[in-house]
Design an enzyme around this catalytic site. Structure first.
Site, PDB file in Angstrom:
ATOM      1  N   GLY A 134     -11.831 -12.478   6.421  1.00 52.37           N
ATOM      2  CA  GLY A 134     -12.254 -11.098   6.190  1.00 52.37           C
ATOM      3  C   GLY A 134     -12.394 -10.733   4.726  1.00 52.37           C
ATOM      4  O   GLY A 134     -13.398 -10.157   4.314  1.00 52.37           O
TER       5      GLY A 134
ATOM      6  N   LYS B 283      -9.380  -6.078  10.962  1.00 46.75           N
ATOM      7  CA  LYS B 283     -10.562  -5.607  10.232  1.00 46.75           C
ATOM      8  C   LYS B 283     -11.845  -5.666  11.058  1.00 46.75           C
ATOM      9  O   LYS B 283     -12.788  -4.920  10.771  1.00 46.75           O
ATOM     10  CB  LYS B 283     -10.725  -6.397   8.934  1.00 46.75           C
ATOM     11  CG  LYS B 283      -9.623  -6.122   7.916  1.00 46.75           C
ATOM     12  CD  LYS B 283      -9.892  -6.825   6.593  1.00 46.75           C
ATOM     13  CE  LYS B 283      -8.821  -6.488   5.575  1.00 46.75           C
ATOM     14  NZ  LYS B 283      -9.115  -7.053   4.244  1.00 46.75           N
TER      15      LYS B 283
ATOM     16  N   SER C 170       0.803  -1.225   0.000  1.00 46.03           N
ATOM     17  CA  SER C 170       0.000   0.000   0.000  1.00 46.03           C
ATOM     18  C   SER C 170       0.838   1.278   0.000  1.00 46.03           C
ATOM     19  O   SER C 170       0.505   2.227  -0.717  1.00 46.03           O
ATOM     20  CB  SER C 170      -0.970  -0.001   1.186  1.00 46.03           C
ATOM     21  OG  SER C 170      -1.945  -1.012   1.036  1.00 46.03           O
TER      22      SER C 170
ATOM     23  N   ASN D  40     -11.946  -2.121   6.247  1.00 48.82           N
ATOM     24  CA  ASN D  40     -10.567  -2.061   5.734  1.00 48.82           C
ATOM     25  C   ASN D  40     -10.105  -0.632   5.479  1.00 48.82           C
ATOM     26  O   ASN D  40      -8.966  -0.422   5.080  1.00 48.82           O
ATOM     27  CB  ASN D  40     -10.414  -2.894   4.457  1.00 48.82           C
ATOM     28  CG  ASN D  40     -10.822  -2.153   3.202  1.00 48.82           C
ATOM     29  OD1 ASN D  40     -11.792  -1.378   3.221  1.00 48.82           O
ATOM     30  ND2 ASN D  40     -10.110  -2.374   2.121  1.00 48.82           N
TER      31      ASN D  40
ATOM     32  N   THR E  37      -5.520  -3.855   7.629  1.00 46.78           N
ATOM     33  CA  THR E  37      -5.319  -5.214   7.136  1.00 46.78           C
ATOM     34  C   THR E  37      -5.378  -6.180   8.308  1.00 46.78           C
ATOM     35  O   THR E  37      -5.670  -5.796   9.448  1.00 46.78           O
ATOM     36  CB  THR E  37      -3.994  -5.305   6.347  1.00 46.78           C
ATOM     37  OG1 THR E  37      -3.909  -6.570   5.719  1.00 46.78           O
ATOM     38  CG2 THR E  37      -2.793  -5.082   7.236  1.00 46.78           C
TER      39      THR E  37
ATOM     40  N   GLY F  36     -12.115 -19.974   1.005  1.00 48.60           N
ATOM     41  CA  GLY F  36     -11.801 -19.165   2.166  1.00 48.60           C
ATOM     42  C   GLY F  36     -13.058 -18.528   2.724  1.00 48.60           C
ATOM     43  O   GLY F  36     -14.053 -18.362   2.009  1.00 48.60           O
ATOM     44  N   ALA F  37     -13.023 -18.195   4.028  1.00 43.22           N
ATOM     45  CA  ALA F  37     -14.191 -17.583   4.673  1.00 43.22           C
ATOM     46  C   ALA F  37     -13.787 -16.501   5.666  1.00 43.22           C
ATOM     47  O   ALA F  37     -14.553 -16.164   6.564  1.00 43.22           O
ATOM     48  CB  ALA F  37     -15.025 -18.658   5.369  1.00 43.22           C
TER      49      ALA F  37
ATOM     50  N   ASP G 289     -12.769  -3.277  -0.120  1.00 40.58           N
ATOM     51  CA  ASP G 289     -12.368  -4.558  -0.705  1.00 40.58           C
ATOM     52  C   ASP G 289     -13.369  -5.033  -1.752  1.00 40.58           C
ATOM     53  O   ASP G 289     -12.990  -5.565  -2.797  1.00 40.58           O
ATOM     54  CB  ASP G 289     -12.245  -5.633   0.380  1.00 40.58           C
ATOM     55  CG  ASP G 289     -10.940  -5.551   1.147  1.00 40.58           C
ATOM     56  OD1 ASP G 289      -9.964  -4.992   0.607  1.00 40.58           O
ATOM     57  OD2 ASP G 289     -10.888  -6.046   2.284  1.00 40.58           O
TER      58      ASP G 289
ATOM     59  N   GLY H  64      -3.774 -10.834  -7.891  1.00 42.33           N
ATOM     60  CA  GLY H  64      -4.087 -10.086  -6.683  1.00 42.33           C
ATOM     61  C   GLY H  64      -3.853  -8.596  -6.784  1.00 42.33           C
ATOM     62  O   GLY H  64      -4.474  -7.824  -6.033  1.00 42.33           O
TER      63      GLY H  64
END
Length: 285
Positions: free
Chosen positions: A133, A68, A18, A89, A64, A130-131, A105, A251
């Site tokens: 954030g 979150k 970032s 975020n 991050t 995935g589950a 996001d 990504g």
């Protein structure tokens, strides 16, 4: 002389791209401001936000992992879509000085899919791996756009809780992440007029993490593979997708897209997206 600044917070934080992204845009626009990375633990969140709120030069922060959810109790309000997603975020200051939380996001994830989403489809399905954030933001965004979701996680109870919170919850499905590890001989039907996504929304495949085990026989013909991992940018997940003939999104697409939404809030200007090619080259050099 002090300068306005924003920052990214998390633990760990040294790997964050970032500062490079926001710094690139600030330089291109000639804005006299900074963007930093600051390590903040879950125990330090409250004190950190009190200190920053009192700093007139602070414009806000990106948030991050693993903060979150932890930051929410310390904010004046949490906006949509962050309230529905359950994860913040981006924190920024309102004109009257209050701390507001939002989530960029979802918008960042959807940005590289804009052209596909503008089309009409007989059916839309996404397999989300995935589950956590990031997966929560992605699942909410896709459910709102009429996707039927298959959410796969090592902890299926976490995936089930997520599915229950989504629009049209009864149409979504939950499986163990192991379900996709081995080959299948499932015969997919005609996918003409369909939009299929396979999304790695987990940290698996990230540098220092185990690889994601996904067999591409589980992906319908024409499915788009999307990996939110940014380090490394070229993951075995994406390589496997290309080898199987699928289009891919890496990504950086989501990272740059979500950063653009935050940049506007921090600095009151739109980032110069015409330089995205140069930015990506810098980030991958």
């Amino acid at each position: 002389m002090s300068r306005p600044y924003a920052e990214v917070i998390g633990d760990p934080i040294a790997q964050s791209k970032s500062p490079a992204i926001h710094g690139f845009w600030l330089d291109k626009l000639g804005i006299e401001a900074d963007y930093r990375a600051t390590r903040v633990t879950q125990d330090e969140v409250g004190a950190y936000l009190i200190k920053r709120q009192a700093d007139p030069d602070w414009r806000g922060c990106n948030v991050t992992m693993p903060l979150k959810q932890a930051v929410q109790a310390h904010l004046h309000s949490v906006e949509e879509p962050a309230a529905s997603i359950g994860a913040v975020n981006t924190i920024y200051r309102s004109p009257d000085g209050r701390l507001l939380g939002t989530n960029t996001d979802a918008a960042g994830f959807l940005e590289p899919l804009t052209q596909e989403l503008q089309g009409a489809h007989l059916f839309r399905m996404a397999r989300i791996l995935g589950a956590g954030g990031a997966a929560r933001a992605i699942a909410h965004a896709l459910a709102e756009r009429n996707f039927t979701l298959v959410i796969a996680a090592r902890r299926t109870e976490q995936a089930s809780a997520l599915a229950a919170q989504l629009a049209r919850s009864e149409q979504h499905h939950v499986v163990s992440l192991d379900h996709f590890a081995g080959a299948t001989d499932f015969a997919f039907d005609d996918r003409q007029g369909m939009l299929d996504l396979v999304v790695n929304a987990s940290p698996l495949g990230m540098r220092g993490k185990p690889a994601l085990q996904f067999d591409w026989s589980h992906a319908p013909p024409g499915a788009i593979a999307y990996d939110i991992v940014t380090d490394p940018l070229e993951t075995p997940f994406l390589q496997g997708a290309r080898d199987a003939g699928h289009e891919t999104v890496d990504g950086l697409a989501m990272l740059i897209g979500q950063a653009a939404e935050a940049f506007r809030r921090f600095y009151g200007a739109s980032p110069p997206r015409q330089h995205d090619g140069e930015l990506r080259a810098m980030l991958t050099s």
